[in-house]
Design a protein around this motif. Structure first.
Motif, PDB file in Angstrom:
ATOM      1  N   GLN A   1       4.286  -1.462   3.261  1.00 38.25           N
ATOM      2  CA  GLN A   1       3.778  -0.017   2.425  1.00 38.25           C
ATOM      3  C   GLN A   1       5.045   0.522   1.866  1.00 38.25           C
ATOM      4  OE1 GLN A   1       2.479   2.335   5.871  1.00 38.25           O
ATOM      5  NE2 GLN A   1       4.773   2.587   6.863  1.00 38.25           N
ATOM      6  N   GLY A   2       4.855   1.825   1.111  1.00 36.02           N
ATOM      7  CA  GLY A   2       5.925   2.105   0.552  1.00 36.02           C
ATOM      8  C   GLY A   2       5.668   3.719  -0.181  1.00 36.02           C
ATOM      9  N   THR A   3       6.368   3.970  -0.785  1.00 42.59           N
ATOM     10  CA  THR A   3       6.302   5.353  -1.498  1.00 42.59           C
ATOM     11  C   THR A   3       5.632   5.119  -2.887  1.00 42.59           C
ATOM     12  OG1 THR A   3       8.172   5.239  -2.678  1.00 42.59           O
ATOM     13  CG2 THR A   3       8.079   6.383  -0.634  1.00 42.59           C
TER      14      THR A   3
ATOM     15  N   LEU B   1       0.740  -1.137   0.129  1.00 42.97           N
ATOM     16  CA  LEU B   1      -0.061  -0.156  -0.004  1.00 42.97           C
ATOM     17  C   LEU B   1       0.920   1.287   0.036  1.00 42.97           C
ATOM     18  CD1 LEU B   1      -2.592  -1.215   2.947  1.00 42.97           C
ATOM     19  CD2 LEU B   1      -2.970  -1.111   0.097  1.00 42.97           C
ATOM     20  N   ARG B   2       0.351   2.159  -0.784  1.00 44.15           N
ATOM     21  CA  ARG B   2       1.254   3.544  -0.553  1.00 44.15           C
ATOM     22  C   ARG B   2       1.021   4.257   0.764  1.00 44.15           C
ATOM     23  NH1 ARG B   2      -0.593   7.619  -5.054  1.00 44.15           N
ATOM     24  NH2 ARG B   2      -1.951   8.435  -3.452  1.00 44.15           N
TER      25      ARG B   2
ATOM     26  N   GLY C   1      -2.223   0.842  -4.436  1.00 39.41           N
ATOM     27  CA  GLY C   1      -2.137  -0.449  -3.882  1.00 39.41           C
ATOM     28  C   GLY C   1      -1.780  -1.594  -4.897  1.00 39.41           C
ATOM     29  N   LEU C   2      -1.096  -2.845  -4.627  1.00 47.60           N
ATOM     30  CA  LEU C   2      -0.944  -3.740  -5.364  1.00 47.60           C
ATOM     31  C   LEU C   2      -0.735  -4.933  -4.478  1.00 47.60           C
ATOM     32  CD1 LEU C   2       0.622  -4.855  -7.866  1.00 47.60           C
ATOM     33  CD2 LEU C   2       2.817  -4.444  -6.857  1.00 47.60           C
ATOM     34  N   ALA C   3      -1.477  -5.975  -5.173  1.00 46.40           N
ATOM     35  CA  ALA C   3      -1.504  -7.321  -4.273  1.00 46.40           C
ATOM     36  C   ALA C   3      -0.588  -8.449  -5.249  1.00 46.40           C
ATOM     37  CB  ALA C   3      -2.600  -7.867  -3.984  1.00 46.40           C
TER      38      ALA C   3
ATOM     39  N   ALA D   1      10.361  -2.021   0.321  1.00 49.48           N
ATOM     40  CA  ALA D   1       8.892  -1.908   0.900  1.00 49.48           C
ATOM     41  C   ALA D   1       9.358  -2.401   2.412  1.00 49.48           C
ATOM     42  CB  ALA D   1       7.821  -2.564   0.417  1.00 49.48           C
ATOM     43  N   ARG D   2       8.373  -1.622   3.384  1.00 47.07           N
ATOM     44  CA  ARG D   2       8.438  -2.190   4.813  1.00 47.07           C
ATOM     45  C   ARG D   2       7.139  -2.576   5.212  1.00 47.07           C
ATOM     46  NH1 ARG D   2       8.289   3.007   4.051  1.00 47.07           N
ATOM     47  NH2 ARG D   2       7.061   4.423   5.444  1.00 47.07           N
TER      48      ARG D   2
END
Length: 154
Positions: A81-83, A29-30, A133-135, A150-151
């Motif tokens: 989450q990430g940018t 997720l952003r 978002g990406l799954a 990502a973290r």
């Protein structure tokens, strides 16, 4: 639970909390989303994986009274989450590895149905998608490479 995707450790003790799978379900997720947006995007994203990749779904549930419940994923869903750039890079990595994936764009927060959702995504070229978002699902090491940078979501 199918043991096809379980590592040797999990096959010896499939009901332990330390069971490890050879595959991974992950949502990225952003980081600037509101809490309701994070929840909404996550729900939509994982529904796509469940529909397209039937092996991620376990057996139906039932309580001690025999009341039946729907099946759910057979393994944990990890949320990261990430940018904006992290999301764009992760999508490119998922595509290059041909991993099953679902996307959620900022435009989808303003639509109210599946038809409009698909139209909103379909109106924008891949490199211009405003990803929030990406799954992704696949072998654990491939998903880890997709999510590099990502973290874990707090």
């Amino acid at each position: 639970m199918s043991t096809e995707a379980l590592s040797t450790e999990a096959r010896t003790a499939p009901d332990t909390p330390t069971a490890r799978f050879d595959t991974k379900i992950a949502v990225l997720l952003r980081e600037d989303l509101a809490p309701w947006q994070r929840l909404n995007a996550t729900a939509f994203l994982v529904s796509g994986l469940g529909a397209a990749v039937p092996e991620v779904i376990g057996e139906p549930y039932a309580d001690a009274d025999g009341t039946a419940y729907l099946p759910m994923f057979r393994q944990p869903v990890l949320v990261f989450q990430g940018t904006r750039q992290t999301l764009t890079t992760a999508l490119d990595r998922a595509l290059s590895r041909a991993l099953p994936r679902a996307v959620f764009t900022a435009d989808l927060f303003a639509t109210g149905n599946d038809h409009d959702n698909r139209a909103a995504v379909g109106a924008v070229p891949k490199d211009a998608l405003d990803l929030v978002g990406l799954a992704v699902y696949g072998p654990r090491n491939a998903v880890d490479k997709v999510l590099k940078g990502a973290r874990m979501h707090p």
